[in-house]
Design a protein around this motif. Sequence first.
Motif, PDB file in Angstrom:
ATOM      1  N   GLU A   1      11.769 -76.710  -0.042  1.00  0.00           N
ATOM      2  CA  GLU A   1      13.217 -76.807   0.150  1.00  0.00           C
ATOM      3  C   GLU A   1      13.896 -76.199  -0.746  1.00  0.00           C
ATOM      4  O   GLU A   1      15.158 -75.184  -0.445  1.00  0.00           O
ATOM      5  CB  GLU A   1      13.579 -78.250   0.504  1.00  0.00           C
ATOM      6  N   LEU A   2      13.614 -76.287  -1.949  1.00  0.00           N
ATOM      7  CA  LEU A   2      14.259 -75.477  -2.923  1.00  0.00           C
ATOM      8  C   LEU A   2      14.361 -73.963  -2.938  1.00  0.00           C
ATOM      9  O   LEU A   2      15.356 -73.195  -2.968  1.00  0.00           O
ATOM     10  CB  LEU A   2      13.781 -75.879  -4.273  1.00  0.00           C
TER      11      LEU A   2
ATOM     12  N   GLY B   1      20.544 -84.033   0.863  1.00  0.00           N
ATOM     13  CA  GLY B   1      19.691 -84.640   2.020  1.00  0.00           C
ATOM     14  C   GLY B   1      20.508 -84.820   3.400  1.00  0.00           C
ATOM     15  O   GLY B   1      20.223 -85.695   3.957  1.00  0.00           O
TER      16      GLY B   1
ATOM     17  N   VAL C   1      20.605 -79.653   0.777  1.00  0.00           N
ATOM     18  CA  VAL C   1      19.394 -79.675   0.454  1.00  0.00           C
ATOM     19  C   VAL C   1      19.183 -80.826  -0.774  1.00  0.00           C
ATOM     20  O   VAL C   1      18.504 -81.737  -0.529  1.00  0.00           O
ATOM     21  CB  VAL C   1      18.806 -78.339  -0.091  1.00  0.00           C
ATOM     22  N   LEU C   2      20.174 -80.830  -1.615  1.00  0.00           N
ATOM     23  CA  LEU C   2      20.184 -81.713  -2.852  1.00  0.00           C
ATOM     24  C   LEU C   2      20.484 -83.095  -2.006  1.00  0.00           C
ATOM     25  O   LEU C   2      19.795 -83.995  -3.039  1.00  0.00           O
ATOM     26  CB  LEU C   2      20.795 -81.147  -4.064  1.00  0.00           C
TER      27      LEU C   2
ATOM     28  N   HIS D   1      18.648 -87.248  -2.140  1.00  0.00           N
ATOM     29  CA  HIS D   1      17.421 -86.656  -1.333  1.00  0.00           C
ATOM     30  C   HIS D   1      16.657 -85.947  -2.690  1.00  0.00           C
ATOM     31  O   HIS D   1      17.342 -85.423  -3.681  1.00  0.00           O
ATOM     32  CB  HIS D   1      17.557 -85.666  -0.384  1.00  0.00           C
ATOM     33  N   ARG D   2      15.378 -86.040  -2.741  1.00  0.00           N
ATOM     34  CA  ARG D   2      14.515 -85.341  -3.765  1.00  0.00           C
ATOM     35  C   ARG D   2      13.791 -84.341  -2.916  1.00  0.00           C
ATOM     36  O   ARG D   2      12.586 -84.447  -2.372  1.00  0.00           O
ATOM     37  CB  ARG D   2      13.578 -86.150  -4.307  1.00  0.00           C
ATOM     38  N   PRO D   3      14.397 -83.036  -3.054  1.00  0.00           N
ATOM     39  CA  PRO D   3      13.930 -81.854  -2.265  1.00  0.00           C
ATOM     40  C   PRO D   3      12.391 -81.550  -2.578  1.00  0.00           C
ATOM     41  O   PRO D   3      12.061 -81.708  -3.795  1.00  0.00           O
ATOM     42  CB  PRO D   3      14.848 -80.939  -2.475  1.00  0.00           C
ATOM     43  N   SER D   4      11.744 -81.094  -1.802  1.00  0.00           N
ATOM     44  CA  SER D   4      10.275 -80.450  -2.125  1.00  0.00           C
ATOM     45  C   SER D   4      10.627 -79.008  -2.635  1.00  0.00           C
ATOM     46  O   SER D   4      11.601 -78.596  -2.452  1.00  0.00           O
ATOM     47  CB  SER D   4       9.551 -80.372  -0.838  1.00  0.00           C
TER      48      SER D   4
ATOM     49  N   ALA E   1      18.733 -80.845  -9.009  1.00  0.00           N
ATOM     50  CA  ALA E   1      18.556 -82.189  -8.131  1.00  0.00           C
ATOM     51  C   ALA E   1      18.156 -83.368  -9.017  1.00  0.00           C
ATOM     52  O   ALA E   1      18.396 -84.564  -8.457  1.00  0.00           O
ATOM     53  CB  ALA E   1      17.313 -81.520  -7.224  1.00  0.00           C
TER      54      ALA E   1
ATOM     55  N   ALA F   1      16.301 -72.913   0.022  1.00  0.00           N
ATOM     56  CA  ALA F   1      17.982 -72.733  -0.343  1.00  0.00           C
ATOM     57  C   ALA F   1      18.024 -71.454  -1.207  1.00  0.00           C
ATOM     58  O   ALA F   1      19.147 -70.779  -0.907  1.00  0.00           O
ATOM     59  CB  ALA F   1      18.297 -73.839  -1.098  1.00  0.00           C
TER      60      ALA F   1
ATOM     61  N   HIS G   1      23.121 -75.578  -0.219  1.00  0.00           N
ATOM     62  CA  HIS G   1      22.317 -76.182  -1.596  1.00  0.00           C
ATOM     63  C   HIS G   1      22.590 -77.689  -1.541  1.00  0.00           C
ATOM     64  O   HIS G   1      21.774 -78.354  -1.842  1.00  0.00           O
ATOM     65  CB  HIS G   1      22.689 -75.541  -2.803  1.00  0.00           C
TER      66      HIS G   1
END
Length: 214
Positions: free
Chosen positions: A169-170, A213, A210-211, A163-166, A152, A173, A207
């Motif tokens: 969220e990671l 956004g 998530v990465l 997006h910077r996933p939390s 990410a 995924a 994935h």
Amino acid sequence: MPNRVDLPRGRAALSGSEVAASQQGRILQAVTEEVAARGYPLTSVQHVISRARVSRSAFYASFTDKQDAFAQAHLQASRQLLDLIHTRVAEVAGAPWRERLRAGVRAYLDGFENAPAYAVSFMVELRAAGPLLLDQRDQVLERHARNLARLAEHAATEDPAAHRPSDLELIGAIGAADELATRVIRDTPPGQPPELGPLLAPIVAIHEAVLAGS
């Protein structure tokens, strides 16, 4: 994925420590195969030592019980899978992040396809092995999530608007990938390798969402 270790023939071919290491390797392989064949609840220490061709005393010199052996086999196999993913991603280190993501997911699926006993034991039967193994599984998922977090960071470098996933969220995924793989592995006839290729596109899509956004 624990590897079988065979003793060389001949007197004094191995030292005492080498013999012990060889026996440990065979036990780790045996517990993985027995659990895959019988299921965790029905697997006994006797089944394991018979398949590994070691004595009961040799088993208890290295492991406290069946769960301990299974837990150590899971840790070793998980490290090998993480190493495989790391190697495959490193091979495309200069590529855009989406290509590196795809390489990592492909390696993840290949690891299970190439080791059917590992896939059954540690994706399906592990859930019956008690809280210790479930906690250990969570720790492995978190290591996968940390690797995804590093990817990410690369995505954000290539696209500042990414997006910077939390952390949740990671982990979500990674958990989604595990759930999809587990379903296929569980439905695969015994003794056959799971066909996980069709999961590549949906797992990559999850994935990427998530990465990126999206």
